[in-house]
Design a protein around this motif. Structure first.
Motif, mmCIF file in Angstrom:
data_model
loop_
_atom_site.group_PDB
_atom_site.id
_atom_site.type_symbol
_atom_site.label_atom_id
_atom_site.label_comp_id
_atom_site.label_asym_id
_atom_site.label_seq_id
_atom_site.Cartn_x
_atom_site.Cartn_y
_atom_site.Cartn_z
ATOM 1 N N MET A 85 0.833 -1.189 0.000
ATOM 2 C CA MET A 85 0.000 0.000 0.000
ATOM 3 C C MET A 85 0.874 1.248 0.000
ATOM 4 O O MET A 85 1.858 1.326 0.740
ATOM 5 N N SER A 86 0.505 2.209 -0.805
ATOM 6 C CA SER A 86 1.243 3.456 -0.880
ATOM 7 C C SER A 86 0.807 4.389 0.241
ATOM 8 O O SER A 86 -0.162 4.124 0.959
ATOM 9 N N SER A 87 1.527 5.487 0.366
ATOM 10 C CA SER A 87 1.163 6.495 1.358
ATOM 11 C C SER A 87 -0.246 7.019 1.095
ATOM 12 O O SER A 87 -1.010 7.252 2.035
ATOM 13 N N MET A 88 -0.598 7.184 -0.181
ATOM 14 C CA MET A 88 -1.937 7.658 -0.524
ATOM 15 C C MET A 88 -2.996 6.622 -0.146
ATOM 16 O O MET A 88 -4.082 6.975 0.336
ATOM 17 N N ASP A 89 -2.680 5.335 -0.347
ATOM 18 C CA ASP A 89 -3.609 4.271 0.047
ATOM 19 C C ASP A 89 -3.905 4.345 1.545
ATOM 20 O O ASP A 89 -5.053 4.242 1.982
#
Length: 321
Positions: free
Chosen positions: A91-95
């Motif tokens: 998962m990305s920071s935005m996720d």
């Protein structure tokens, strides 16, 4: 070789104390002889002032109790753990930001995790929600105690630790402490050393065992229990509703919040299930749920759901047989 600060303090204390003791006579007061303290005793006293006296009551700023304990009704907390076997893409920071925002908007009163990276992202997003509605919810660390200091640095508002840690701790953690207890003996042991802030009880206990533990816990304490997410026939919801009706006739203590373990794991059902379980447990006349206004990640991690479904018949791809 550099001397430890305590060693240097000791030498100074010995020097000054030895001088003063040489000229300090034995004094009497009401026929009770008062003798000068030894150097060792005075050194021990000096150290006790330097060090904090353990965990204490467990309350640092009271944020956890303020968020989780309401005058009426039950609150729900959501636990995140990145343990989805099919989640081969990190998962990305935005996720994480979207997930944190969605959990808050679903009206979870706190987020629990043992993932330090996720904790940092959750704490950062929650902090940005100050002045909004719903406002920020605290992030509680429930991982390995060896990582507590790092969890605090990452933004933890509270920490879950066992009774043994509390009994053996010599210093305050600086954040609210929740005690994970398995028995009445665990509760009594920490109460004896002054701890009484919040108790985390297993949801797997029988009614009698659960009620007996409530009797020992002070009424002013925060009481938490937990259940695994997505159980067959939504058992986590029906059983939680049963337990929250238990109130000790002796102490008046009851359950205040339920933590849904692994409710979020980084898949498309995270926010669907979060909204479902919070609504199902907190809305009095709710045998169905509806979710609107949850925006999913553009890369497909999360989804939304606008149709209704019976609590007992709710189906989840994550646990599909």
């Amino acid at each position: 070789m550099m001397k430890h600060p305590y060693y240097l303090s000791f030498l100074l204390l010995v020097h000054t104390t030895s001088f003063s003791l040489a000229f300090q006579p034995v004094s009497k007061h009401h026929d009770v002889t008062v003798k000068p303290k030894s150097v060792v005793t005075m050194f021990s006293s000096a150290l006790s002032v330097t060090n904090n006296q353990g965990i204490g009551s467990g309350e640092a700023n009271g944020k956890i109790k303020e968020a989780l304990k309401k005058m009426r009704g039950i609150t729900v907390s959501i636990s995140y753990k990145n343990n989805n076997p099919e989640n081969d893409k990190e998962m990305s920071s935005m996720d994480m930001e979207i997930l944190s925002q969605g959990i808050r908007r679903a009206k979870s009163v706190s987020i629990w995790t043992d993932d330090l990276d996720a904790m940092y992202e959750f704490a950062k997003e929650q902090e940005s929600a100050k002045g909004s509605f719903p406002g920020p919810c605290p992030i509680i660390y429930n991982g390995d105690v060896s990582n507590i200091e790092m969890a605090i640095e990452k933004g933890a508002s509270g920490v879950l630790i066992n009774s043994e840690y509390i009994l053996n701790s010599s210093s305050s953690l600086g954040i609210d402490v929740i005690c994970n207890v398995k028995s009445i003996e665990d509760i009594r042991n920490v109460l004896e050393v002054g701890y009484n802030y919040a108790f985390y009880l297993p949801g797997s206990l029988s009614d009698d065992d659960f009620a007996n533990m409530l009797t020992v816990i002070p009424k002013e304490s925060l009481v938490i229990t937990s259940f695994e997410a997505m159980q067959k026939n939504s058992y986590e919801i029906t059983r939680a509703k049963e337990l929250v009706t238990l109130v000790s006739a002796e102490s008046g203590t009851k359950v205040h919040t339920v933590v849904i373990q692994d409710a979020c794991v980084g898949d498309e059902e995270d926010l669907k299930y979060t909204s479902f379980v919070v609504d199902s447990m907190t809305k009095k006349a709710s045998s169905s749920f509806s979710m609107t206004g949850l925006t999913g990640s553009t890369n497909g991690h999360f989804g939304t759901m606008s149709d209704n479904a019976s609590i007992e018949k709710a189906k989840w791809k994550r646990i599909a047989e």
